[in-house]
Design an enzyme around this catalytic site. Structure first.
Site, PDB file in Angstrom:
ATOM      1  N   ASN A  97     -10.169   0.035   0.483  1.00  0.00           N
ATOM      2  CA  ASN A  97      -8.704   0.027   0.491  1.00  0.00           C
ATOM      3  C   ASN A  97      -8.208  -0.585  -0.814  1.00  0.00           C
ATOM      4  OD1 ASN A  97      -5.980  -0.601   0.825  1.00  0.00           O
ATOM      5  ND2 ASN A  97      -6.201  -1.070   2.995  1.00  0.00           N
ATOM      6  N   CYS A 125       0.816  -1.223   0.000  1.00  0.00           N
ATOM      7  CA  CYS A 125       0.000   0.000   0.000  1.00  0.00           C
ATOM      8  C   CYS A 125       0.847   1.270   0.000  1.00  0.00           C
ATOM      9  CB  CYS A 125      -0.948   0.001   1.190  1.00  0.00           C
ATOM     10  SG  CYS A 125      -2.045  -1.427   1.237  1.00  0.00           S
ATOM     11  N   HIS A 176      -3.036   7.140   2.735  1.00  0.00           N
ATOM     12  CA  HIS A 176      -3.506   5.845   2.238  1.00  0.00           C
ATOM     13  C   HIS A 176      -4.857   5.556   2.877  1.00  0.00           C
ATOM     14  CE1 HIS A 176      -4.037   1.667   1.590  1.00  0.00           C
ATOM     15  NE2 HIS A 176      -3.589   1.264   2.771  1.00  0.00           N
TER      16      HIS A 176
END
Lengths: 340, 71
Positions: free
Chosen positions: A293, A123, A263
């Site tokens: 996500n 990520c 993020h």
């Protein structure tokens, strides 16, 4: 050097951004219908996510990346011929070899003189890629396209309440290039706390544990969160620490930050990052509710949505933050030029 | 200073706790996150990942020692 402060002089500028989210949209009821033993209310309460986008079976990661890249080029008003280098961040590549960047390169019609490669930092990967790209701009005056893309849904166990509601598919892109002395990237930063390397990941399918029928049956091809609490605490501490370090390195007071684009891991993580870093909640951009996500795509998708929503204005200082498996962590600090 | 009983009062509405103070908590990861958030907000402390990891397996007694050390 983990924090890189850009020297005075011609700057590295963000020339454009773009993103792409595939259809269909999967709401929480669909996640539950697929086999996840929870409730829609519980998913919202625990993650802040109401819906997410899931790529159809015939769509690969590079397809999302190409669509995001084209949106980014449109935004920048450039054609693919203007790209000197391509870096793709992903941990759900089209296939193990060659790089996903190869497929994006072909899809954009890039030529031999445009090298392309992948970056894998989960990520945090798109900001790792941005860090690398910025140095190419600074040292060689290149125009570099950075794309973060993942199809997380392909590696999810649909019955796993720890991951199935959280992760989603999507791609974001950003074009970096040289520009005038005012505005541009002020600093980039990248860190890795490898004590977290076994806390979240996919253990099967690599050289350590090649997939066998037995390992497939055991679900080793799936993304597993071994210690969700540690992931939550380490990700938030990592992003808050990255924020403090990059602001300190660049000599920028946190009060001067106009917008934080972190993020989009889950809603609780966004709130704790703000609290730990001492940043105002209302400066933290969130699109977690309808995007989920998206791993490598996450920060660049959020940045593009923030820009298109008018949250980024000339002269603003924007702080990008990301944390991911590994534990990898990264940040970038951007003073917006005349054209946000 | 927090006591096992005061922690139970704080946490009761948010997560299921075992009867014994020294019994391991049986929570999924999301509920563990809720537990930590509740402690941090309710007691105005900041817990660190390394300290929480060192306190595993989490118990009411262990959490009490952790928040008192942090406060």
């Amino acid at each position: 050097m983990s924090v890189f402060v850009f020297p005075p002089g011609p700057r590295v500028h963000i020339l454009g951004t773009g993103h792409h989210l595939p259809d269909p949209v999967r709401d929480n009821a669909a996640v539950i219908a697929a086999g996840c033993d929870t409730t829609a209310d519980d998913i919202v309460k625990k993650t802040g996510i109401v819906s997410r986008h899931i790529a159809p079976d015939d769509v690969a990661t590079s397809d999302l990346a190409i669509a995001a890249a084209k949106a980014c080029l449109d935004d920048a008003g450039l054609s693919a011929a203007g790209i000197d280098r391509l870096i793709v961040s992903t941990t759900s590549p089209d296939q193990p070899v060659p790089s996903t960047a190869s497929f994006v390169h072909a899809g954009l019609g890039l030529d031999l003189e445009c090298p392309a490669h992948d970056v894998a930092a989960a990520c945090a990967g798109s900001l790792y890629a941005l860090d690398t790209a910025a140095r190419h701009v600074l040292t060689a005056g290149e125009v570099v396209l950075v794309v973060g893309a993942d199809i997380r849904s392909r590696v999810l166990d649909v019955t796993d309440v720890g991951t199935a509601p959280l992760f989603a598919d999507g791609a974001g892109a950003l074009l970096l290039g040289p520009g005038p002395d005012a505005g541009g990237l002020l600093a980039t930063a990248a860190f890795l706390d490898s004590r977290g390397r076994d806390k979240i990941g996919i253990v099967g399918g690599g050289s350590r544990r090649p997939l066998t029928a037995e390992r497939l049956a055991a679900g080793e091809q799936h993304l597993r969160m071994v210690d969700g609490l540690d992931v939550y605490m380490s990700a938030t501490e990592g992003m808050a620490d990255a924020a403090a370090r990059i602001l300190d390195g660049a000599g920028v007071d946190k009060a001067a930050v106009s917008l934080v684009v972190p993020h989009q891991a889950n809603g609780r993580i966004l709130r704790r990052v703000a609290a730990l870093a001492g940043l105002d909640d209302d400066k933290v951009f969130s699109c977690i509710e309808t995007v989920g996500n998206t791993s490598s795509g996450s920060v660049l998708i959020a940045l593009d949505r923030a820009r298109r929503a008018g949250r980024v204005q000339a002269g603003d200082v924007v702080l990008l933050l990301a944390a991911g498996a590994g534990y990898a962590c990264a940040a970038a600090l951007w003073r917006v030029g005349d054209a946000p | 200073m927090s006591t096992p009983e005061s922690l139970r009062q704080l946490l009761r509405a948010h997560v299921a706790l075992p009867a014994a103070d020294d019994a391991p908590l049986e929570l999924d990861s999301f509920d563990e996150v809720v537990l930590i958030e509740t402690l941090e907000e309710g007691l105005a402390v900041t817990l660190r990942a390394a300290d929480v990891a060192a306190a595993r397996p989490l118990t009411v007694q262990g959490l009490c020692a952790l928040v008192n050390k942090t406060a």
